[in-house]
Design an enzyme around this catalytic site. Structure first.
Site, PDB file in Angstrom:
ATOM      1  N   ASP A  34       0.847  -1.195   0.000  1.00  0.00           N
ATOM      2  CA  ASP A  34       0.000   0.000   0.000  1.00  0.00           C
ATOM      3  C   ASP A  34       0.877   1.237   0.000  1.00  0.00           C
ATOM      4  O   ASP A  34       1.798   1.336   0.811  1.00  0.00           O
ATOM      5  CB  ASP A  34      -0.851   0.059   1.276  1.00  0.00           C
ATOM      6  N   LYS A  91      -8.226   0.666  -5.239  1.00  0.00           N
ATOM      7  CA  LYS A  91      -9.410   0.104  -4.580  1.00  0.00           C
ATOM      8  C   LYS A  91     -10.688   0.814  -5.000  1.00  0.00           C
ATOM      9  O   LYS A  91     -10.714   2.041  -5.096  1.00  0.00           O
ATOM     10  CB  LYS A  91      -9.279   0.249  -3.063  1.00  0.00           C
ATOM     11  N   GLY A 163      -5.357  -2.782   8.826  1.00  0.00           N
ATOM     12  CA  GLY A 163      -4.989  -1.620   9.622  1.00  0.00           C
ATOM     13  C   GLY A 163      -4.745  -1.919  11.087  1.00  0.00           C
ATOM     14  O   GLY A 163      -4.591  -1.003  11.891  1.00  0.00           O
ATOM     15  N   ARG A 175      -6.773 -20.437   7.223  1.00  0.00           N
ATOM     16  CA  ARG A 175      -7.010 -21.802   7.729  1.00  0.00           C
ATOM     17  C   ARG A 175      -8.409 -22.279   7.344  1.00  0.00           C
ATOM     18  O   ARG A 175      -8.602 -23.444   7.010  1.00  0.00           O
ATOM     19  CB  ARG A 175      -6.834 -21.862   9.252  1.00  0.00           C
ATOM     20  N   GLY A 224      -3.090  -7.309   8.225  1.00  0.00           N
ATOM     21  CA  GLY A 224      -2.396  -7.486   9.501  1.00  0.00           C
ATOM     22  C   GLY A 224      -0.947  -7.913   9.411  1.00  0.00           C
ATOM     23  O   GLY A 224      -0.299  -8.147  10.430  1.00  0.00           O
ATOM     24  N   GLY A 245      -0.341  -3.606   3.979  1.00  0.00           N
ATOM     25  CA  GLY A 245      -0.990  -2.303   3.966  1.00  0.00           C
ATOM     26  C   GLY A 245      -0.246  -1.344   4.862  1.00  0.00           C
ATOM     27  O   GLY A 245       0.796  -0.793   4.496  1.00  0.00           O
ATOM     28  N   SER A 246      -0.745  -1.183   6.082  1.00  0.00           N
ATOM     29  CA  SER A 246      -0.174  -0.209   7.004  1.00  0.00           C
ATOM     30  C   SER A 246       1.179  -0.669   7.545  1.00  0.00           C
ATOM     31  O   SER A 246       1.950   0.147   8.054  1.00  0.00           O
ATOM     32  CB  SER A 246      -1.151  -0.002   8.171  1.00  0.00           C
TER      33      SER A 246
END
Lengths: 302, 204
Positions: A34, A91, A163, A175, A224, A245-246
């Site tokens: 990102d 996005k 995030g 899973r 995550g 992402g973050s």
């Protein structure tokens, strides 16, 4: 299913499912990062990203700021397209096919119909067969993944909980998806109809999984990932590439962390190498406990 | 001796599947020591900027360059073609390439993903290099593909795009000594002629 493919007089067909899925195959074993500026996009490319996701705010900031999160300003997407040579994704809101049309007009390389943005339609995802540009969609379980594929998605990613810098939800989603695929390969032909009903998914796709033992499109992980070991974990759980992402640009040393996650993604089974690239990376993003969240982005979409 | 597929990033699994279909057990290559046992190596599709960075960080650039000089059979598809080319246009200034194939390529020379396409190629020259009956037009998938803009002396043209009037279009598959390369992705279709030719070059 109708496919928005186009044949020209030169015998070249664009926008076919093979071509859409083909780019997902090329991104395998890579890291998609990102970025919110051209400078960040260059940092990502320098660090070995296979693609960048252009957006106005990373998920951690969307979560903090609240309000409605929408498609990015086209000027910002074009700036990033001009800055790097690798694929540029962007996005669109769930169900917001007009935003997707705009992104296709901008010639982005992949559209992420994303729960990180505020959904635009409470009942319908975008009919992705109507587009020439390929789509990636998030999923928390196999049924959701197959519904998105039936709508034309050419790549699936776990939703995780964007995030948060917390990998637990992505692990749950991977899973669940991989676990159900394994069970389906053990089912007899009569049981597959029960699976289709339970998953809310087309029987044809369930039968295909029973035969091949895998999703009909690549399965990537998002939501995550904050460390090289997180990348190694999800690849060992069956993800074929990672979205970060973050986790990169909210850390102390984005350039080094990005590079480390790229190397850990390639050599994910080599623990000594993951140890080496994890050493002295500085602070990771702070992160959030899932139980403390007021809003779960992964619950958006159906 | 075995055939290897560079497995740093990209669609290496598709190449491993293609060899399995031909009854050849190929191995994934990620470390320098794994190069030594090979009679041939595939450089797969992926992102060439990422691949060149990972070749360096994995310590593979120098050993692979040595093997190339020593005559190791190598098959580059798409990004793999870019890594082999003598000259790269529209690449990154710091992008590494082995410079062992006498062609000039333009990265993303057909445009962005929206311009990616499937087509059928004129593969008469490829068929002439292969044992067995000719296979007709070769199905080919181009994904953000590099465009071969010039072909040097000593480079054999194996396949071309077909122009709108049936005339010769761009060169898209070539061979020079121990190097085979394609701008498209033979691993994404069911036609195995390119992989068969590579196995013959590798002495399998």
């Amino acid at each position: 299913m109708t496919e928005q493919a186009r044949a020209s007089e030169t015998g070249r067909e664009t926008g076919t499912f093979t071509v859409k899925r083909g780019l997902a195959d090329m991104l395998r074993g890579g890291v998609i990062m990102d970025v919110v500026t051209s400078d960040e996009a260059k940092v990502a490319e320098d660090a070995g990203a296979v693609a960048v996701m252009a957006l106005e705010r990373v998920p951690a900031d969307i979560r903090r700021d609240g309000g409605v999160a929408r498609m990015s300003d086209p000027a910002m997407i074009e700036g990033i397209q001009a800055a790097v040579t690798i694929p540029v994704m962007a996005k669109a809101r769930i169900g917001h096919f007009a935003e997707a049309q705009v992104l296709q007009a901008l010639a982005v390389d992949y559209i992420d119909e994303s729960e990180v943005l505020t959904p635009a339609d409470e009942a319908h995802h975008i009919d992705k067969w109507a587009f020439e540009v390929p789509f990636v969609c998030g999923a928390t379980n196999l049924g959701e993944a197959l519904r998105r594929i039936s709508e034309g998605a050419a790549m699936i990613r776990s939703k995780g909980e964007a995030g948060t810098g917390n990998i637990v939800e992505a692990v749950r989603h991977l899973r669940s998806i991989r676990g159900d695929i394994k069970k389906i390969t053990q089912a007899d032909s009569a049981e597959l109809y029960g699976w289709a009903k339970a998953l809310g998914a087309p029987i044809g796709l369930v039968q295909e999984i029973a035969e091949t033992g895998e999703l009909p499109v690549p399965l990537f992980c998002a939501g995550g990932i904050a460390t090289p070991a997180d990348a190694s974990l999800v690849l060992q759980l069956g993800a074929e590439a990672v979205f970060v992402g973050s986790g990169i640009f909210k850390s102390e040393d984005p350039s080094r962390r990005a590079r480390a996650i790229v190397e850990a993604t390639t050599h994910f089974t080599d623990a000594a190498l993951v140890a080496k690239v994890s050493t002295g990376l500085g602070e990771a993003m702070r992160g959030e406990e899932i139980g403390a969240l007021t809003e779960r982005l992964a619950e958006r979409g159906w | 001796m075995t055939v290897g597929v560079l497995a740093l990033q990209g669609d290496f699994a598709k190449h491993l599947d293609a060899f399995a279909e031909l009854g050849v057990e190929a191995v994934a290559v990620r470390r320098p020591v794994e190069l030594d046992a090979l009679c041939g190596l595939v450089l797969p599709g992926g992102e060439s900027t990422t691949l060149s960075l990972l070749l360096d960080s994995s310590g593979l650039t120098e050993p692979l360059a040595e093997h190339l000089r020593a005559g190791l059979a190598v098959f580059g598809t798409c990004a793999g073609l870019v890594l082999l080319a003598e000259e790269i246009l529209d690449g990154r200034p710091d992008q590494r390439a082995f410079g062992v194939l006498g062609v000039t390529v333009r990265r993303n020379g057909y445009g962005r993903q929206l311009a990616s396409f499937e087509t059928e190629l004129d593969a008469a020259a490829l068929d002439a290099s292969l044992s067995g009956d000719p296979g007709g037009p070769l199905p080919a998938v181009f994904i953000r593909a590099p465009r071969i803009e010039t072909v040097g002396p000593g480079v054999e043209v194996l396949a071309r795009l077909v122009g709108p009037g049936g005339e010769d279009g761009d060169v898209v598959a070539v061979r020079e000594k121990n190097i085979l390369a394609a701008a498209f992705h033979p691993e994404l279709t069911a036609d195995r002629r390119m992989h068969r030719l590579f196995l013959e070059m590798a002495g399998e």
